[in-house]
Design a protein around this motif. Sequence first.
Motif: not given
Length: 276
Positions: A6-9, A58-65, A226-232
């Motif tokens: 997902e991230n690479r694509l 790539p930045f659609l993140l599940s909070p894990g709960d 973020d992990s890509y070196g960006q500030l979001v």
Amino acid sequence: MTNDIENRLGRGLRELADVPVPAGLAEGALARARRARRGYAVTTGLAAVAATGAIAAPFLLSPGDGSESAQFGAPPPAPVTAPPLSPRTAPGPVGSTAPDDCVEATRITGDTKQVAPGNWPEYVRIVMDRLPEGKNWVMQSGYGPCQPTEPDQTNAYSVINLGPNREDGGHLTLYLDDGTHQPMPRDCAGVEAAAARKGADGNRRGEVAECTEGTASTPLFYAINDSYGQLVAGAVWADGRAVWMESTPNPGEPLPVDVDGLRAVVTDRELVDQLG
């Protein structure tokens, strides 16, 4: 489908859509080689996920709960020159009206992607007035506000470069959403959970730089490295409407806009009110 795919694509599609060709011949050759490699990776990734009929952000993140996803950034929509992903996502020609009423800003004819100031959407004019002065801000491309038919496409999206080819220090991406297309964090706990979630490589997706809870009249504000070196950075209002931006530097250079600069843009009430 793995998070790594997902991230690479998603990243590959972003870069294929948005990176302008450098002016120098040597740099241009290197850029074309990089794009060829990215194109192969993207094509391979598309084949791997074709059976699902979806491309994940790539930045659609599940909070894990188990609750709904929390998003602090998103990839851009498919560029108008890209092959359509499905019959209903195929955009119309540049400057035309697509079936979902989303219109690409008309670009200047030439080798450099650029929208003339006279063709800037009103929301881009508002942003330009609030960005740091004395810099060569250029609208590369964008659309909206509109009502997209795709559930994960934002109401408005633009790329703003520092210099026509990002030669003056990188670029910004801007998103506006009315709260019905992109699930967003609604409090700082949600922001932290999204940033803390680990990717396929075992590392966090990002680190929270700042977060301020929203009120009935002021938005939640957050900033994430973020992990890509960006500030979001984003602002989510009580009614669910949201504005967020990604500040992406050129390699080895400082951020185009820092936390304070992004806050001045995304928390502006006039900007989010462009959504109606």
